[in-house]
Design an enzyme around this catalytic site. Structure first.
Site, short mmCIF file in Angstrom:
data_model
loop_
_atom_site.label_atom_id
_atom_site.label_comp_id
_atom_site.label_asym_id
_atom_site.label_seq_id
_atom_site.Cartn_x
_atom_site.Cartn_y
_atom_site.Cartn_z
CE LYS A 65 3.55 0.00 3.14
NZ LYS A 65 4.55 -0.65 2.27
C1 E4P Z 1 4.77 -4.03 2.63
O1 E4P Z 1 3.87 -3.25 2.61
C2 E4P Z 1 6.06 -3.80 3.32
O2 E4P Z 1 6.63 -2.59 2.95
C3 E4P Z 1 7.01 -4.93 3.05
O3 E4P Z 1 6.31 -6.16 3.12
C4 E4P Z 1 8.22 -4.92 3.95
O4 E4P Z 1 8.95 -6.09 3.78
P1 E4P Z 1 10.46 -6.25 4.25
O5 E4P Z 1 10.45 -6.55 5.71
O6 E4P Z 1 10.95 -7.41 3.44
O7 E4P Z 1 11.16 -4.97 3.94
#
Ligand code: E4P
Length: 194
Positions: free
Chosen positions: A87
């Site tokens: 990622k």
């Molecule tokens: C997923 O890959 C993201 O890191 C996550 O959904 C972020 O969510 P948040 O906006 O609640 O931090």
């Protein structure tokens, strides 16, 4: 549409897996910190545990922000298990790193995407997944699902192969609207599924 769970909590991953409808897992540095996972070895072991539990793509996020460091960190993460997806943040060096990973057969998830232009860049670099952040877009007063619709339309017209992974999901309404808007994957906190 595939269902991923958005957590690093092993009990929640097990609970979602037990439903029989789980296709993968996404994590991020805050989610790992929430579980008290710190240090290279502990992080690698945690990802290994998740990969052994769930037979699907598991996103593991790099912490660095320069091209060279992201490539080094991503290579280490990708070596943990064949299902690891590296990622990478949507920043200039992130695009370069995604292209490098694509050219070297490593799957990527381009995270922190807030516009259709960024989604085009991610697709051009060959990202496996692009992660638009719905909840955070909603928080700023816009409609995150509209961005999913726009990206789905562009990817369809252009024939881009990158999968749209709707992230920052807050509730069941987000999930059903993402399904209608053409998201390939929704990554959800457990309480938004059940
Ligand atoms: C997923 O890959 C993201 O890191 C996550 O959904 C972020 O969510 P948040 O906006 O609640 O931090």
């Amino acid at each position: 549409m595939k269902f991923f769970i958005d957590t690093a909590n092993i009990d929640q991953i097990k609970e979602a897996h037990d439903l029989g409808i789980l296709d993968g897992v996404t994590t991020n540095p805050s989610l790992m910190a929430k579980e008290g996972i710190k240090g290279e070895e502990a992080i690698a072991n945690h990802y290994k545990t998740i990969c052994e539990l769930v037979d699907g793509d598991i996103s593991a996020e790099v912490l660095s922000t320069s091209f060279e460091e992201m490539v080094e960190e991503g290579k280490v993460l990708a070596a943990i298990h064949p299902n690891i997806v590296v990622k990478v943040p949507m920043i200039k060096d992130g695009i370069k790193a995604i292209k490098w990973f694509t050219d070297n057969g490593i799957k990527t998830n381009c995270t922190l995407v807030f516009s259709a232009g960024q989604a085009i860049l991610a697709a051009k670099a060959g990202a496996t997944y692009v992660s638009p952040f719905l909840g955070r877009i909603d928080d700023s007063g816009w409609d995150g699902v509209q961005l999913i619709e726009e990206i789905a339309h562009i990817y369809n017209v252009q024939g881009f192969k990158t999968e749209i992974l709707a992230a920052s999901i807050r509730n069941g309404n987000h999930i059903t609207r993402c399904a209608a808007a053409g998201a390939d994957v929704c990554t959800c906190p457990l309480d938004s599924i059940l």
